[in-house]
Design a protein around this motif. Structure first.
Motif, PDB file in Angstrom:
ATOM      1  N   LYS A 148      -7.214  -0.364  -2.095  1.00  0.00           N
ATOM      2  CA  LYS A 148      -7.347   0.122  -0.715  1.00  0.00           C
ATOM      3  C   LYS A 148      -6.147   0.947  -0.237  1.00  0.00           C
ATOM      4  CE  LYS A 148     -10.850  -2.818   1.345  1.00  0.00           C
ATOM      5  NZ  LYS A 148     -11.120  -4.031   2.143  1.00  0.00           N
ATOM      6  N   TYR A 182      -0.673   1.672  14.966  1.00  0.00           N
ATOM      7  CA  TYR A 182      -1.133   0.423  14.350  1.00  0.00           C
ATOM      8  C   TYR A 182      -1.598   0.681  12.923  1.00  0.00           C
ATOM      9  CZ  TYR A 182      -4.172  -3.692  13.646  1.00  0.00           C
ATOM     10  OH  TYR A 182      -4.785  -4.802  13.151  1.00  0.00           O
ATOM     11  N   ASP A 200     -11.918  -9.512  -2.959  1.00  0.00           N
ATOM     12  CA  ASP A 200     -11.055  -8.966  -1.896  1.00  0.00           C
ATOM     13  C   ASP A 200      -9.655  -8.686  -2.441  1.00  0.00           C
ATOM     14  OD1 ASP A 200     -10.521  -8.274   0.852  1.00  0.00           O
ATOM     15  OD2 ASP A 200      -9.422 -10.158   1.047  1.00  0.00           O
ATOM     16  N   GLN A 236      -2.341  -6.037  23.925  1.00  0.00           N
ATOM     17  CA  GLN A 236      -3.510  -5.859  24.774  1.00  0.00           C
ATOM     18  C   GLN A 236      -3.752  -7.066  25.666  1.00  0.00           C
ATOM     19  OE1 GLN A 236      -6.738  -4.446  22.167  1.00  0.00           O
ATOM     20  NE2 GLN A 236      -5.035  -3.792  20.903  1.00  0.00           N
ATOM     21  N   LEU A 252     -12.150  -0.290  10.509  1.00  0.00           N
ATOM     22  CA  LEU A 252     -10.948   0.525  10.339  1.00  0.00           C
ATOM     23  C   LEU A 252      -9.760  -0.331   9.910  1.00  0.00           C
ATOM     24  CD1 LEU A 252     -10.954   3.156  13.215  1.00  0.00           C
ATOM     25  CD2 LEU A 252     -11.377   3.480  10.786  1.00  0.00           C
ATOM     26  N   VAL A 253      -9.713  -1.555  10.400  1.00  0.00           N
ATOM     27  CA  VAL A 253      -8.597  -2.444  10.051  1.00  0.00           C
ATOM     28  C   VAL A 253      -8.774  -2.959   8.623  1.00  0.00           C
ATOM     29  CG1 VAL A 253      -7.372  -4.551  10.667  1.00  0.00           C
ATOM     30  CG2 VAL A 253      -8.368  -3.118  12.457  1.00  0.00           C
ATOM     31  N   LEU A 254      -9.998  -3.374   8.298  1.00  0.00           N
ATOM     32  CA  LEU A 254     -10.229  -3.969   6.979  1.00  0.00           C
ATOM     33  C   LEU A 254     -10.251  -2.925   5.868  1.00  0.00           C
ATOM     34  CD1 LEU A 254     -12.864  -6.683   7.885  1.00  0.00           C
ATOM     35  CD2 LEU A 254     -10.402  -6.919   7.608  1.00  0.00           C
ATOM     36  N   THR A 304      -7.821  -1.053   5.359  1.00  0.00           N
ATOM     37  CA  THR A 304      -6.424  -0.973   4.912  1.00  0.00           C
ATOM     38  C   THR A 304      -6.156  -2.145   3.950  1.00  0.00           C
ATOM     39  OG1 THR A 304      -5.567  -2.374   6.676  1.00  0.00           O
ATOM     40  CG2 THR A 304      -5.797  -0.035   7.173  1.00  0.00           C
ATOM     41  N   PRO A 305      -5.037  -2.070   3.211  1.00  0.00           N
ATOM     42  CA  PRO A 305      -4.804  -3.123   2.212  1.00  0.00           C
ATOM     43  C   PRO A 305      -4.341  -4.443   2.820  1.00  0.00           C
ATOM     44  CG  PRO A 305      -3.274  -1.283   1.910  1.00  0.00           C
ATOM     45  CD  PRO A 305      -4.046  -1.007   3.141  1.00  0.00           C
ATOM     46  N   ILE A 306      -5.038  -4.931   3.810  1.00  0.00           N
ATOM     47  CA  ILE A 306      -4.669  -6.208   4.421  1.00  0.00           C
ATOM     48  C   ILE A 306      -5.828  -7.176   4.179  1.00  0.00           C
ATOM     49  CG2 ILE A 306      -5.542  -5.455   6.673  1.00  0.00           C
ATOM     50  CD1 ILE A 306      -3.403  -7.172   7.995  1.00  0.00           C
ATOM     51  N   ALA A 307      -5.474  -8.427   3.853  1.00  0.00           N
ATOM     52  CA  ALA A 307      -6.526  -9.401   3.528  1.00  0.00           C
ATOM     53  C   ALA A 307      -7.293  -9.762   4.792  1.00  0.00           C
ATOM     54  CB  ALA A 307      -5.916 -10.654   2.912  1.00  0.00           C
ATOM     55  N   ARG A 308      -8.585 -10.015   4.616  1.00  0.00           N
ATOM     56  CA  ARG A 308      -9.415 -10.375   5.752  1.00  0.00           C
ATOM     57  C   ARG A 308      -8.882 -11.588   6.480  1.00  0.00           C
ATOM     58  NH1 ARG A 308     -15.812 -10.684   4.866  1.00  0.00           N
ATOM     59  NH2 ARG A 308     -16.170  -8.585   4.076  1.00  0.00           N
ATOM     60  N   ARG A 336      -8.143  -4.917  -2.686  1.00  0.00           N
ATOM     61  CA  ARG A 336      -6.982  -4.559  -1.859  1.00  0.00           C
ATOM     62  C   ARG A 336      -5.986  -3.711  -2.624  1.00  0.00           C
ATOM     63  NH1 ARG A 336      -5.842 -10.089  -0.316  1.00  0.00           N
ATOM     64  NH2 ARG A 336      -3.652  -9.586  -0.413  1.00  0.00           N
ATOM     65  N   ASP A 392       1.841  -7.117  12.198  1.00  0.00           N
ATOM     66  CA  ASP A 392       1.486  -5.911  12.939  1.00  0.00           C
ATOM     67  C   ASP A 392       0.231  -6.136  13.775  1.00  0.00           C
ATOM     68  OD1 ASP A 392       3.533  -4.230  11.779  1.00  0.00           O
ATOM     69  OD2 ASP A 392       2.411  -4.456   9.916  1.00  0.00           O
ATOM     70  N   THR A 393      -0.712  -6.865  13.187  1.00  0.00           N
ATOM     71  CA  THR A 393      -1.957  -7.112  13.904  1.00  0.00           C
ATOM     72  C   THR A 393      -1.723  -8.016  15.112  1.00  0.00           C
ATOM     73  OG1 THR A 393      -3.226  -6.804  11.884  1.00  0.00           O
ATOM     74  CG2 THR A 393      -4.292  -8.039  13.651  1.00  0.00           C
ATOM     75  N   TYR A 447      -0.171  -5.861  17.803  1.00  0.00           N
ATOM     76  CA  TYR A 447      -1.162  -4.950  18.379  1.00  0.00           C
ATOM     77  C   TYR A 447      -2.100  -5.704  19.329  1.00  0.00           C
ATOM     78  CZ  TYR A 447      -5.079  -1.612  18.331  1.00  0.00           C
ATOM     79  OH  TYR A 447      -6.097  -0.752  18.664  1.00  0.00           O
TER      80      TYR A 447
END
Lengths: 262, 293
Positions: free
Chosen positions: B77, B101, B70, A11, A107-109, A111-115, B74, A3-4, A7
């Motif tokens: 989160k 998004y 992390d 752009q 805002l992105v981090l 969410t439950p997505i790993a860095r 998560r 998704d990232t 997105y």
């Protein structure tokens, strides 16, 4: 999934298309002047021969009397290797530092997505300009060479493009590395440009000198469009090496990004 | 189970200690206000809770998951809605694209319902947004996946008073639905209106954690009186008068005692005008926590 990347890539669409068009038109312009040079009575190759070696090698200038030599030197060594390399480094530099500095990344981090996944997916979005430009540019160049009636061998043209991908990925990775280390977005972008340009210079000025080995740290040393287009020699080891270095650099960047304070 | 447990949480930037051994617990289903003047260390705590910055010492757990990992965090989160202080967005995307998004990353089952209450211009690029519109967009994204816990840094800054009131009402409804809400603020009035409990932080140290009623009883009211004869502190034989100051026929003080005693004392004087107001948070700190260090 991705998704990232989607997105981020969305752009990049406009900028990439504009850049593709600009580079394409520039390629056509360069190719358009070729017949005048090829048919001129002046001995241009003798002139090239009289230039300093670092200059000749740096810009891959060997002969301007064949379309292959001309296109390799005027288009690929300069526009492709240098300009596009700088572009990828700049784009890579803009992947994270600016988002960290502005706080957009929070805002992105949240969410439950790993860095490291965020960082890697952002890096993947550089694939859009790499793919689009490597598809559009050969069409412009090949089309132009047909139009002036000095057709290039499309096979070696494609090889140049395919083998330049690891180099462009590495330039993007240099940008990414600076983007995770530096705190300011503009510093990462300008820094990445400076690094790639200095490496290019280092490669050029050391050629044919006692310290030629110094230039071996420059990625530009491992990509030679003149060799491929003019001499039709295809070397797979160098691009592979670039690719491996790019992967290592990306991995190191991801690990650092995973653990740093934002 | 506690929603948030903060245990000895410490964050130092070089010599500056932004959070100094903080300890507090936020129970599920409460609204907890994290109150302190600007620069007290509120955002630093929030960044550590969200895993953006690693604690120098100590830790915190969210729904039992350690914020230092992390991978652990998560798991929590997905149940957290987050609203950063001064939210920032990519300027070239529209509000709708941003929400799409965010939805892809965490879900958006409540998006439409929220957009009835908070109304950022979704079809426009975010670069054209006012501060209030950005804040509303950030609020929508924070709540749209129906999280169990909200962590918000100064959520009402930039909202006009009507939207602020709507937001406070919304928070109370959410709490009544069982949500846990943790938000920072530097405005005592806001905390007083919506919070169940308050933690006060100053210079990186947690000064107190208490129920709002207790805090207000200690915080008192700021009283300004205008009488036809000049007043002195000796004119009031009442407990709970702090910081008495008089200038001509105007006097002001902070009052923490029994209101009936105050009015009885005031009845002996002829009042021209009187104002009784919430004290600014700085006053609360000055009068009640100033000497504790």
């Amino acid at each position: 999934m991705l998704d990232t990347t989607r997105y981020e890539a969305r752009q990049r669409v406009r900028g990439t298309l504009a850049f593709a068009l600009l580079l394409g038109l520039f390629a056509l312009l360069i190719i358009y002047i070729f017949p005048t040079i090829a048919e001129s009575s002046a001995d241009i190759d003798a002139f090239i021969e009289s230039l300093p070696e670092s200059f000749r090698e740096g810009f891959g200038a060997e002969t301007y009397t064949t379309i292959e030599g001309f296109v390799a030197a005027e288009l690929y060594q300069t526009v492709w290797v240098l300009l596009l390399g700088l572009y990828m480094a700049y784009a890579g530099g803009g992947l994270l530092a600016d988002d960290i500095e502005s706080g957009r990344l929070y805002l992105v981090l949240a969410t439950p997505i790993a860095r490291k996944r965020v960082a890697f997916e952002k890096f993947l979005s550089l694939g859009l300009p790499i793919v689009v430009l490597n598809l559009s540019m050969p069409l412009f160049v090949f089309g132009g060479s047909i139009a002036i009636d000095y057709p290039l061998d499309p096979y070696y043209l494609l090889v140049v493009h395919v083998l330049s991908i690891p180099y462009l990925v590495l330039c993007g990775a240099i940008g990414l590395a600076l983007s995770v280390v530096l705190d300011r977005g503009d510093a990462a972008q300008r820094g990445a440009i400076a690094v790639v340009f200095l490496l290019f210079l280092l490669d050029s000025v050391t050629l044919g000198t006692d310290v030629e080995w110094l230039g071996a740290i420059s990625p530009t040393r491992y990509l030679d469009p003149t060799d491929i287009l003019l001499h039709e020699t295809v070397d797979l080891v160098d691009p592979l090496l670039l690719f491996v270095v790019a992967i290592v650099l990306v991995l190191l960047s991801l690990v650092h990004f995973q653990h740093r304070d934002l | 189970m506690a929603a948030i447990e903060v245990q000895g949480l410490t964050k130092a930037y070089g010599d500056t200690v932004a959070n100094d051994h903080l300890d507090f617990t936020i129970e599920s289903g409460e609204i907890f206000g994290y109150l302190g003047p600007n620069g007290a260390g509120k955002s630093t705590t929030i960044r550590q809770l969200m895993g953006f910055q690693a604690p120098t010492e100590g830790t915190a757990r969210i729904f039992g998951h350690d914020v230092r990992s992390d991978r652990e965090l998560r798991k929590a989160k997905a149940r957290i809605g987050f609203l950063p202080g001064e939210p920032a967005f990519t300027p070239s995307v529209t509000g709708a694209e941003l929400l799409d998004y965010q939805a892809a990353l965490k879900g958006d089952e409540r998006r439409e319902e929220l957009l009835d209450l908070f109304t950022p211009p979704l079809e426009r690029q975010i670069r054209e947004y006012s501060t209030g519109n950005k804040q509303m967009l950030a609020i929508v994204q924070a709540f749209m996946h129906d999280p169990d816990l909200l962590i918000m840094d100064e959520p009402t800054s930039g909202l006009d008073p009507l939207k602020q009131e709507a937001f406070h009402g919304f928070l109370r409804e959410e709490r009544d639905r069982g949500k846990t809400i943790f938000f920072s603020s530097h405005i005592l009035g806001e905390v007083r209106r919506v919070c169940d409990r308050v933690g006060i932080i100053r210079d990186g140290k947690l000064v107190t954690v208490e129920h709002v009623e207790e805090l207000l009883a200690r915080g008192g009211k700021q009283v300004r009186v205008h009488t036809d004869q000049p007043l002195t502190e000796a004119d009031f034989d009442v407990d709970g008068i702090v910081g008495f100051e008089a200038e001509g026929r105007q006097a002001q003080f902070t009052f923490t005692g029994d209101y009936n005693d105050l009015f009885a004392a005031l009845a002996d004087h002829h009042l021209v005008d009187i104002e009784i107001d919430e004290p600014p948070i700085e006053e609360v700190f000055m009068h009640f926590y100033g000497g504790e260090e």
